[in-house]
Design an enzyme around this catalytic site. Sequence first.
Site, mmCIF file in Angstrom:
data_model
loop_
_atom_site.group_PDB
_atom_site.id
_atom_site.type_symbol
_atom_site.label_atom_id
_atom_site.label_comp_id
_atom_site.label_asym_id
_atom_site.label_seq_id
_atom_site.Cartn_x
_atom_site.Cartn_y
_atom_site.Cartn_z
ATOM 1 N N LYS A 38 -54.074 -31.995 -40.961
ATOM 2 C CA LYS A 38 -54.210 -30.555 -40.740
ATOM 3 C C LYS A 38 -52.801 -29.989 -40.664
ATOM 4 C CE LYS A 38 -54.022 -27.471 -38.240
ATOM 5 N NZ LYS A 38 -53.178 -26.208 -38.347
ATOM 6 N N GLY A 68 -45.779 -28.750 -29.428
ATOM 7 C CA GLY A 68 -45.361 -28.430 -28.075
ATOM 8 C C GLY A 68 -46.229 -29.090 -27.021
ATOM 9 N N GLU A 97 -45.528 -36.659 -30.361
ATOM 10 C CA GLU A 97 -44.098 -36.388 -30.463
ATOM 11 C C GLU A 97 -43.939 -34.908 -30.169
ATOM 12 O OE1 GLU A 97 -40.985 -34.804 -31.336
ATOM 13 O OE2 GLU A 97 -41.347 -35.199 -33.463
ATOM 14 N N LEU A 98 -43.422 -34.607 -28.987
ATOM 15 C CA LEU A 98 -43.449 -33.232 -28.487
ATOM 16 C C LEU A 98 -42.038 -32.646 -28.416
ATOM 17 C CD1 LEU A 98 -46.126 -33.848 -25.720
ATOM 18 C CD2 LEU A 98 -46.462 -33.310 -28.144
ATOM 19 N N CYS A 110 -37.204 -30.320 -32.712
ATOM 20 C CA CYS A 110 -37.536 -30.861 -31.402
ATOM 21 C C CYS A 110 -36.361 -31.594 -30.769
ATOM 22 C CB CYS A 110 -38.744 -31.786 -31.507
ATOM 23 S SG CYS A 110 -38.564 -33.082 -32.752
ATOM 24 N N GLU A 119 -38.030 -25.192 -23.574
ATOM 25 C CA GLU A 119 -37.648 -25.298 -24.980
ATOM 26 C C GLU A 119 -37.805 -23.938 -25.660
ATOM 27 O OE1 GLU A 119 -38.459 -28.387 -28.621
ATOM 28 O OE2 GLU A 119 -40.202 -27.561 -27.594
#
Length: 491
Positions: free
Chosen positions: A175, A229, A250-251, A284, A383
Amino acid sequence: MSLPRTNHWIQGRDTAPESGDYLPTLDPMNRQPWAQIAAGDEADVRAAVTAADDAFRSWRRVGPTQRANILWKLGDLIGEHAEELADLESRDAGKVIREVLTQQNMLSTWYHYYASLAYQLDGRQIPHDKASLLAVTVREPYGVIGVIPAFNSPMLLGSLSLAPAIAAGNTVVVKPPEVNSQSLHLLAKLATEAGLPDGVLNVVHGYGAVAGDALVGDPRVRKVFFTGGADSARLVTARAAQGLKQCVLELGGKSANIFFQDVDLDRAVDGVVTGIFAAAGQTCIAGSRLLVHESIADELVHRVAARARTIRLGDPRDPRTEMGPMSQAKIYDGVVSRVAKAVEQGAAVEAGGLDRLSDQGGWFFPPTVLSGITNDMDVAQNELFGPVLSVIRFGDEDEAVAIANDTPFGLAAGVWTDDFRRAHRVARNLDAGTIWVNTYRSLHPATPFGGIKDSGHGRENGLDGFAEFTQPKAIWFESDENAISDPFSLR
């Protein structure tokens, strides 16, 4: 004038959305629609997962040589279409063409590496006291893998999951981010051209809350790889937990780029700029917190601010441009509000800032340097995902490490020093998944990547990352015909 449309890619072909609805995708340069993408919903996701589930039954039995050959060919095709792929991502997300073209050319080699992983599905033989017993393990693919990459580099971030997933014998439904979908759609077409069987790789476009939620919630999707996020990740993991399925996350990050007093200042300026202003800070791993020793702080900040003021903003597809616009209104507005709050809390603007906002029409935010920052300020803890550098001074090594670790995130960090012993100590004491010493933003497919704390869990890349795509199965063999003497006792 009608806009070009992009459909889903399901079962090896373009597939119109079941609803007939499409979403506009905006050009960050002028904030105007330039294309439309299919607005996927549960019906579209169900069709894609069905295709992937059906394909898995045969794909899992395909040998490593055929899987490797297909991925190698796909890597070649990515190299051949690198300019087209880069142009799509540059226009969709506003990233400068020099960076995204480098990424596409790099991915050609990365797919060759992932092709080699098809041969790395090693099991092992486990010693047992009884000579007649043989216990071995084999590694089995999960089945259908759901991949949801972030908008800033969907080809790179999506490939970190979908390529090794395919190498391991899984099938995939991706997606893409609704603001940057075009490149992954082209990738799926190239995969078919490379010989990937229909249904092994499927792409469903649409909003995360609709298509993404349906993908994570489908019981046939056995594992989810999400990049984004922390707030979105909480929704994804809660949805996945309903089906007791695993996630690799993986943020975001609030990475500290730490400069000690013995660094060469000319090199240091390049290290700071690389960490925060490349990709307009929309990465990131951005080194958004500059931790600098107080003895060199004034001079380094002066030089970084001077360099920031010379960064060339403009059309991201112009090779002379160094920084393009932000990708979307939501990110842009968030950066504006957080910089305003930082100034209210006492930050000093050394370069850029709200007074330098562009009137070019796109979501341009100037390279900004904020001094007078303390680590408890919102701008140091949250962030921003934009070109904003927060300067924090420290007095000694222990204080630098304490400040760097005082954040909910733990994705990456940079350490700049000519003292090897210090570099070793600091690197080991920092709470982050990746530490760069005297460099920044270096990546390689064989080196594991991922975060800790609110920066996620699990790993991508390398053998550590490849292990995420298979699970061990234990098989026991008994050669003694009289082995079971007591059927009611555990052996």
